[in-house]
Design a protein around this motif. Structure first.
Motif, mmCIF file in Angstrom:
data_model
loop_
_atom_site.group_PDB
_atom_site.id
_atom_site.type_symbol
_atom_site.label_atom_id
_atom_site.label_comp_id
_atom_site.label_asym_id
_atom_site.label_seq_id
_atom_site.Cartn_x
_atom_site.Cartn_y
_atom_site.Cartn_z
ATOM 1 N N ALA A 125 50.706 36.116 38.647
ATOM 2 C CA ALA A 125 51.958 36.867 38.553
ATOM 3 C C ALA A 125 53.053 35.951 38.006
ATOM 4 O O ALA A 125 53.257 34.849 38.517
ATOM 5 N N GLY A 126 53.741 36.409 36.953
ATOM 6 C CA GLY A 126 54.879 35.652 36.414
ATOM 7 C C GLY A 126 54.510 34.290 35.880
ATOM 8 O O GLY A 126 55.289 33.350 35.988
ATOM 9 N N THR B 29 61.370 30.357 37.023
ATOM 10 C CA THR B 29 60.704 31.633 36.796
ATOM 11 C C THR B 29 60.286 32.226 38.133
ATOM 12 O O THR B 29 59.695 31.528 38.964
ATOM 13 N N LEU B 30 60.601 33.501 38.322
ATOM 14 C CA LEU B 30 60.199 34.182 39.555
ATOM 15 C C LEU B 30 58.694 34.390 39.569
ATOM 16 O O LEU B 30 58.103 34.784 38.553
ATOM 17 N N LYS B 31 58.066 34.118 40.697
ATOM 18 C CA LYS B 31 56.613 34.265 40.832
ATOM 19 C C LYS B 31 56.259 35.415 41.768
ATOM 20 O O LYS B 31 55.523 36.304 41.399
ATOM 21 N N THR B 32 56.767 35.360 42.979
ATOM 22 C CA THR B 32 56.485 36.395 43.964
ATOM 23 C C THR B 32 57.746 37.208 44.174
ATOM 24 O O THR B 32 58.826 36.630 44.319
ATOM 25 N N PRO B 50 58.209 39.506 38.844
ATOM 26 C CA PRO B 50 57.566 38.221 38.511
ATOM 27 C C PRO B 50 57.630 37.965 37.005
ATOM 28 O O PRO B 50 57.438 38.883 36.211
ATOM 29 N N GLY B 51 57.930 36.723 36.629
ATOM 30 C CA GLY B 51 58.070 36.357 35.220
ATOM 31 C C GLY B 51 59.502 36.356 34.739
ATOM 32 O O GLY B 51 59.800 35.798 33.687
ATOM 33 N N SER B 69 59.574 34.014 45.498
ATOM 34 C CA SER B 69 59.338 32.603 45.188
ATOM 35 C C SER B 69 59.671 32.354 43.723
ATOM 36 O O SER B 69 59.535 33.231 42.867
#
Lengths: 202, 151
Positions: A125-126, B29-32, B50-51, B69
Motif C-alpha cells: 500500500a502506498g 508518503t502515507l502508507k497505512t 496510501p501513496g 503511518s
C-alpha cells in the motif's frame, strides 16, 4: 459513526463541567530496536531532563508536577497502543540489479528481476521506491557520479514502463558514484558486483 | 571533454528534476490509512489515501477510530494512533548527502517513531515537541503520548 464521537464529546464536556479536566501530560516510552542495538531518548520538560536508555522505560511529565519515570510490561504496551503496532508499515524490501561494464545496460539476469520488483511494489500500500545507482572503482569521480545516476534513471524508466507499477512521482533516482562499494576494492579495479543499482521498496 | 561536460550537465539537470518531483512537495508518503484521517494546511483540509504525499507544514489528524503511518523520505517511520494531531513543523532531507532535520509537534494523542537517516547522521537534528516536553532522539523506536489540556 456519530454515536462514539458524541459520546466522546459528552465525556469531555462532563469532565470539564466537573472541573476534572486533566492537566497537560506527556509520556515517552522507549521500545526495543528491531536489530537489538542500544538506543535512547532524552525528554526535556521545563528545567528537568530525563534519559530513557532501556526498553519499556517511560518518562511522564504532568504540567506543574515533577516528572517521573517507571518501567512498563511489554504486553501492557501492546494493549495500551494497539493502533501503533497494527498500523506499522512492513519493513522496506531491498533489491539489487547489476550492469554490464561502463554503461547503463543491465545484465540479462537483472533484467528478469525487474518483474519481481514490480510485482512486489504492487503488493504494498502506498509504495514509494528509492533507486540508488553505484559504480565500481574504475574511472574518475565525476564520471562515476554521472554514470551512477544514469544507471538509476535507466532502472527508474524501466520500472515506469509498466503503467501498473508505481506513479512517476513515487520513484526517486539517486546516484552515489563509487562512494559505497558493495565489495571494497582498490581504486581503478573493475568489479562486477559494484556496478549496481539498489532498489529500496518502502 | 565537451562530450563529458555535456553528459555531466545532462545528468545533473535530469537528476535535479527527478529529485525535485519528490523534494518539492513530498516530505513523506502515507502508507497505512485506517478510519478517519485528514491532512490540513494553509490550502485547506483533505482526506488522504496510501501513496499520498505529506509535506512540511501539514497537520495530520486522526479520528477516534483512526490511525495512519507515514514513511518520511529519510526512512523515518511515523505511526499516529487514534484521536491524534501531529504537525510536521519542519522537514528537510538531502538524498545525496543524507543530511537534514525534522521537527514534529504532537499536540494530542499517540505517536510511534522509528528514526531514519536524519537521526542517525545527527541526533540533534530530530526533535519532537509536546505541550509539556521536548524529546531528543538518539536513533530509536519509541512512543510519545500527549493528553489533557484543551482538546
Amino acid at each position: 459513526m456519530m454515536g462514539p464521537a458524541l459520546v466522546a464529546i459528552g465525556v469531555t464536556v462532563m469532565a470539564l463541567l466537573a472541573g476534572r479536566a486533566l492537566p497537560p501530560t506527556s509520556e515517552v516510552l522507549l521500545l526495543p530496536q528491531a536489530d537489538g542495538s542500544p538506543s535512547s531518548v532524552v525528554v526535556v520538560s521545563g528545567t528537568d531532563r530525563q534519559t530513557l536508555s532501556a526498553p519499556y522505560q517511560r518518562a511522564t511529565a504532568v504540567q506543574g508536577q515533577k516528572p517521573t519515570q517507571d518501567s512498563l510490561d511489554p504486553l501492557a504496551v501492546q494493549h495500551a497502543y494497539p493502533a501503533l503496532f497494527s498500523a506499522m508499515p512492513p519493513p522496506p524490501q531491498h533489491f539489487t540489479v547489476y550492469f554490464e561494464p561502463g554503461g547503463t545496460e543491465l545484465t540479462p539476469a537483472s533484467q528478469a528481476d525487474l518483474a519481481t520488483i514490480i510485482a512486489a511494489a504492487q503488493q504494498r500500500a502506498g509504495a514509494d521506491i528509492l533507486v540508488i545507482g553505484h559504480t565500481d572503482a574504475q574511472g574518475d569521480d565525476g564520471e562515476n557520479d554521472a554514470l551512477s545516476l544514469q544507471r538509476a534513471q535507466q532502472v527508474r524508466d524501466m520500472l515506469l514502463r509498466d503503467p501498473q507499477a508505481v506513479q512517476a512521482d513515487l520513484i526517486e533516482a539517486r546516484g552515489r558514484g563509487k562512494r559505497e562499494l558493495a565489495i571494497p576494492t582498490a581504486d581503478g579495479v573493475a568489479e562486477a558486483r559494484n556496478r549496481r543499482v539498489e532498489i529500496v521498496l518502502r | 571533454m565537451r562530450t563529458l561536460v555535456s553528459t555531466l550537465a545532462l545528468a545533473l539537470c535530469c537528476g535535479a528534476a527527478g529529485a525535485q518531483s519528490l523534494d518539492a512537495a513530498r516530505a513523506g508518503t502515507l502508507k497505512t490509512v485506517q478510519g478517519t484521517v485528514t491532512v490540513t494546511n494553509a490550502q485547506g483540509a483533505r482526506t488522504v489515501h496510501p501513496g499520498d504525499p505529506v509535506a512540511e507544514a501539514d497537520k495530520l489528524l486522526t479520528g477516534t477510530n483512526g490511525a495512519a503511518s507515514v514513511v518520511m523520505r529519510d526512512g523515518t517511520t511515523l505511526v499516529l494512533g487514534p484521536s491524534s494531531q501531529l504537525d510536521i513543523t519542519s522537514f528537510a532531507f538531502n538524498g545525496t548527502t543524507q543530511k537534514g532535520n525534522m521537527l514534529l509537534s504532537l499536540l494530542r494523542g499517540s505517536l510511534r517513531m522509528v528514526t531514519g537517516l536524519v537521526g542517525k547522521g545527527n541526533p540533534d537534528a530530530v526533535k519532537i515537541t509536546t505541550p509539556t516536553s521536548v524529546i531528543g532522539v538518539l536513533g530509536t523506536d519509541f512512543i510519545v503520548r500527549a493528553t489533557g489540556g484543551k482538546p
